[in-house]
Structures are given as structure tokens and as C-alpha cells.
Scaffold this motif. Structure first.
Motif, PDB file in Angstrom:
ATOM      1  N   GLN A  60      52.744  56.885  39.235  1.00  6.98           N
ATOM      2  CA  GLN A  60      53.014  58.288  39.546  1.00  6.98           C
ATOM      3  C   GLN A  60      53.904  58.397  40.778  1.00  6.98           C
ATOM      4  OE1 GLN A  60      49.666  60.337  41.101  1.00  6.98           O
ATOM      5  NE2 GLN A  60      50.998  61.961  41.833  1.00  6.98           N
TER       6      GLN A  60
ATOM      7  N   LEU B 178      47.914  53.420  38.040  1.00 10.79           N
ATOM      8  CA  LEU B 178      48.381  54.742  37.655  1.00 10.79           C
ATOM      9  C   LEU B 178      48.981  55.476  38.848  1.00 10.79           C
ATOM     10  CD1 LEU B 178      45.403  55.669  35.337  1.00 10.79           C
ATOM     11  CD2 LEU B 178      47.737  55.289  34.623  1.00 10.79           C
TER      12      LEU B 178
ATOM     13  N   CYS C 171      49.160  60.857  36.633  1.00 11.03           N
ATOM     14  CA  CYS C 171      50.267  60.041  36.114  1.00 11.03           C
ATOM     15  C   CYS C 171      50.893  60.711  34.910  1.00 11.03           C
ATOM     16  CB  CYS C 171      49.742  58.652  35.745  1.00 11.03           C
ATOM     17  SG  CYS C 171      51.026  57.531  35.254  1.00 11.03           S
ATOM     18  N   GLN C 172      50.038  61.290  34.066  1.00 12.31           N
ATOM     19  CA  GLN C 172      50.555  61.979  32.874  1.00 12.31           C
ATOM     20  C   GLN C 172      51.442  63.151  33.283  1.00 12.31           C
ATOM     21  OE1 GLN C 172      47.406  63.524  30.502  1.00 12.31           O
ATOM     22  NE2 GLN C 172      48.672  63.813  28.707  1.00 12.31           N
TER      23      GLN C 172
ATOM     24  N   SER D 153      43.343  59.980  38.072  1.00 15.65           N
ATOM     25  CA  SER D 153      44.639  59.329  38.303  1.00 15.65           C
ATOM     26  C   SER D 153      45.436  59.262  37.011  1.00 15.65           C
ATOM     27  CB  SER D 153      44.456  57.939  38.897  1.00 15.65           C
ATOM     28  OG  SER D 153      43.583  57.194  38.112  1.00 15.65           O
ATOM     29  N   ARG D 154      44.744  59.161  35.881  1.00 17.66           N
ATOM     30  CA  ARG D 154      45.466  59.145  34.611  1.00 17.66           C
ATOM     31  C   ARG D 154      46.130  60.487  34.348  1.00 17.66           C
ATOM     32  NH1 ARG D 154      41.735  57.058  30.163  1.00 17.66           N
ATOM     33  NH2 ARG D 154      41.195  59.222  30.065  1.00 17.66           N
TER      34      ARG D 154
ATOM     35  N   SER E 100      38.635  56.691  35.435  1.00 15.21           N
ATOM     36  CA  SER E 100      39.972  56.753  36.009  1.00 15.21           C
ATOM     37  C   SER E 100      40.701  57.979  35.499  1.00 15.21           C
ATOM     38  CB  SER E 100      40.728  55.478  35.641  1.00 15.21           C
ATOM     39  OG  SER E 100      40.775  55.332  34.242  1.00 15.21           O
TER      40      SER E 100
ATOM     41  N   ARG F 294      42.807  50.089  37.740  1.00  8.09           N
ATOM     42  CA  ARG F 294      43.483  51.038  36.865  1.00  8.09           C
ATOM     43  C   ARG F 294      44.003  52.230  37.665  1.00  8.09           C
ATOM     44  NH1 ARG F 294      46.418  51.397  32.775  1.00  8.09           N
ATOM     45  NH2 ARG F 294      46.059  53.072  31.311  1.00  8.09           N
ATOM     46  N   ASN F 295      43.145  52.715  38.609  1.00  4.20           N
ATOM     47  CA  ASN F 295      43.572  53.835  39.446  1.00  4.20           C
ATOM     48  C   ASN F 295      44.793  53.453  40.262  1.00  4.20           C
ATOM     49  OD1 ASN F 295      41.644  55.640  38.612  1.00  4.20           O
ATOM     50  ND2 ASN F 295      40.202  55.158  40.257  1.00  4.20           N
TER      51      ASN F 295
END
Lengths: 117, 213
Positions: free
Chosen positions: B122, B118, A90-91, A86-87, A83, B114-115
Motif C-alpha cells: 500500500q 500488505l 491495500c485494496q 491491512s488487506r 489481516s 501478511r500485514n
């Protein structure tokens, strides 16, 4: 993690099996303890012995089912999913929010200074 | 087993070993428990005296119990029985580890969840930032109007709008050196009125493009 429902179910089942194994040993210990007494409680003995046998059979069935499932789904390859993308996105979004917050605080400070002067 | 694919030897061997361990441990538990119960049976004296028989039984029970906890070899009843319990716990732990690493359906689902989480976070951050930008741009426009229409003596010459700076410098052309004049004369005459309008937009539009990146 509570969000991983399917994986958690199997792992939770295995944890229940662990607890049951502890209960098995405890049942057997109770039976032996009861036997060691001069005056034994037959009903308790029978109940504990029956619980012991049932628990052992249940543990065996559950573990066999888990091993059967793993035989069906396991491959020899390592899982290469992640993942990470996407992590990272998001970060970066959180960094944008942080930057916007900093800039807004600068503007607020400037406005306060202008008001004071 | 009909759905079993061609697993590598190691994985197949591993799963078979799990099966064997399970069978052995369960058998060990049941047999040893039965043996212990049998030992507790009161029997008539045989050739061995009662004291000796009692000592032997006591020793057998202790050794089997010790085997259970410590995991030493021996094959005595009580120790093997508890050892079987520990061995079962170890088997469960190994199964958990194998499940986490090799159960692809659940790993895939975990990664997808999880994707999604997130990505949702976002999108929410970006949505709120866009709302914030729209609100702040209105306030900023008013702030800039107030700032630039206030007493400009508080501002340095560098902070003046371009048109102001241009006009001020134009007034000082007599005292300024000759180099600055060609620089100021280089913009086209037609661009003069446009330059007056440009600063008003540049301050409001400046932060905008950079936020989009």
C-alpha cells in the motif's frame, strides 16, 4: 505459503514424517520380499531391517515432540486475529492506482484526439 | 508439562488421544513386523501337516495385509501393521490441522507478516501515485495553458474560463433577458480582478484536493 516461515517449518516437518512413514512401509515390504526369495541377501536384509527400526523410532520421537509442543502452546480459545484491515487498505490503494490509470488514459486519449483534429 | 495451562477438557483429551494413538500405532507396527518375520521361520513339522501349516501361514499373512489397507478390525499381524501405517498418516493429518488452528505463536507471526506485506504494498502504491501526481501536475499545467490559449472556437461556451464567459455574456447583455443581469451584477466589484485570476488556479488546483482524499 513460503512467507509463513515458522508455521511452515512445523508443517514441513510433519510432511517429512508422512514421507518417512511411507518409507517405513516400503522398507518392511522389501524385507519381507527378500525373505520370500530362496537365496536371501543377508546384507540387504540387515540394512533394510536396521533402516526400518531407525525410521520407526525417529517417527515416534518427532511426533512425540510435536504433540508435546502442542500441549504447551494450545489454549481452548479460537484465534481471533486477522489481516483484514491491512488487506482492505491495500485494496483501496490498488483501486486508487486503477482510477489514476483510467484518468490518465482519458487524458491521453483526449490529447490524441486534439492532435488528430 | 510444567508449563501446561488449564486446557479445556476437550483439548486435553484430544492431545492425550493423539499420544495414545501414536504409542499404539508404533507398537502395532513393531509387533506385527516381528510376527511376520517369525512366521517366515522354517520350523519342523508339528502335529499339523506341512501343507496345512503352509495354508494357515498364507491365510494369516493375507488377512493381516488386508487389515492394513482396509482398516477392518481383526488384530491379525500384517493387516494391523498396514492399518497402523494408515492410522499414523491420519494422526499426522490431524496434528497438522490442530497445529494450523491452535499454534498461536505461528499464527500470530503469519498474520504479522501478511500485514507487513500488505502495508508495504500500500505504501509503495501511494508513494508512486504521489510521484505521478507531481509529474502529471506539471504537464497538466502546460496542457491547460495550451488548451485555453488555442482557438477557442473549438470550445463550447461552457468550457470557457469564467472570465471569458463573463465577458462574452456581458457583451450579449443587450440581447439577453433581464434576469441574467442581476445575477452577473451580484458578485462584488472588488472580486472582479480576483475572478480573472481564480480560473487560472482552479483548473490546476481542482484535481489536487480530490486526490488527497
Amino acid at each position: 505459503m513460503a512467507t509463513y516461515s515458522l508455521a511452515n517449518e512445523r508443517l514441513r516437518a510433519l510432511e517429512d514424517i508422512e514421507r518417512e512413514i511411507g518409507a517405513i512401509l516400503q522398507n518392511a515390504g522389501t524385507v519381507i520380499l527378500e525373505l520370500s526369495k530362496e537365496k536371501t541377501n543377508d546384507r540387504l536384509l540387515d540394512r533394510q531391517a536396521a533402516a526400518f527400526t531407525a525410521s520407526v523410532q525417529h517417527v515416534e520421537a518427532e511426533l512425540s515432540a510435536q504433540i508435546r509442543y502442542l500441549t504447551q502452546v494450545a489454549t481452548g480459545q479460537p484465534h481471533e486475529g486477522s489481516s483484514y484491515s491491512s488487506r482492505k487498505d491495500c485494496q483501496m490503494a490498488l483501486k486508487r492506482v486503477e482510477y489514476a490509470r483510467l484518468k490518465l488514459s482519458d487524458v491521453a486519449r483526449t490529447c490524441e484526439q486534439m492532435l488528430e483534429s | 508439562m510444567a508449563q501446561q495451562r488449564a486446557l479445556p477438557q476437550s483439548k486435553e483429551t484430544l492431545l492425550q488421544s493423539y499420544n495414545k494413538r501414536l504409542k499404539d500405532d508404533i507398537k502395532s507396527i513393531m509387533d506385527n513386523f516381528t510376527e511376520i518375520i517369525k512366521t517366515a521361520k522354517i520350523e519342523d513339522e508339528t502335529q499339523v501337516s506341512r501343507a496345512t501349516q503352509g495354508e494357515q501361514d498364507n491365510y494369516e499373512m493375507h488377512v493381516r495385509a488386508a487389515n492394513i489397507v482396509s482398516g477392518q478390525g481383526g488384530g491379525n499381524t500384517l493387516g494391523s501393521w498396514v492399518r497402523a501405517g494408515e492410522s499414523l498418516m491420519k494422526l499426522v493429518s490431524d496434528l497438522k490441522q490442530f497445529l494450523i488452528l491452535n499454534d498461536f505463536p505461528s499464527v500470530n507471526e503469519a498474520i504479522d507478516q501478511r500485514n507487513q506485506q500488505l502495508r508495504a504494498l500500500q505504501e509503495e502504491c501511494d508513494r508512486k501515485l504521489i510521484t505521478l501526481r507531481d509529474e502529471v501536475s506539471i504537464d497538466l499545467y502546460e496542457l491547460e495553458e495550451e488548451y485555453y490559449s488555442s482557438s477557442s472556437s473549438l470550445c463550447e461556451a461552457n468550457d470557457l474560463p469564467l472570465c471569458e464567459a463573463y465577458w462574452r455574456l456581458d457583451l450579449d447583455t443587450d440581447s439577453a433577458d433581464g434576469l441574467s443581469a442581476p445575477l452577473l451584477a451580484s458578485p462584488e466589484p472588488g472580486a472582479g480582478p480576483l475572478q480573472a485570476a481564480a480560473p487560472a488556479h482552479s483548473h490546476a488546483g481542482g484535481p489536487g484536493p480530490t486526490e488527497h482524499t
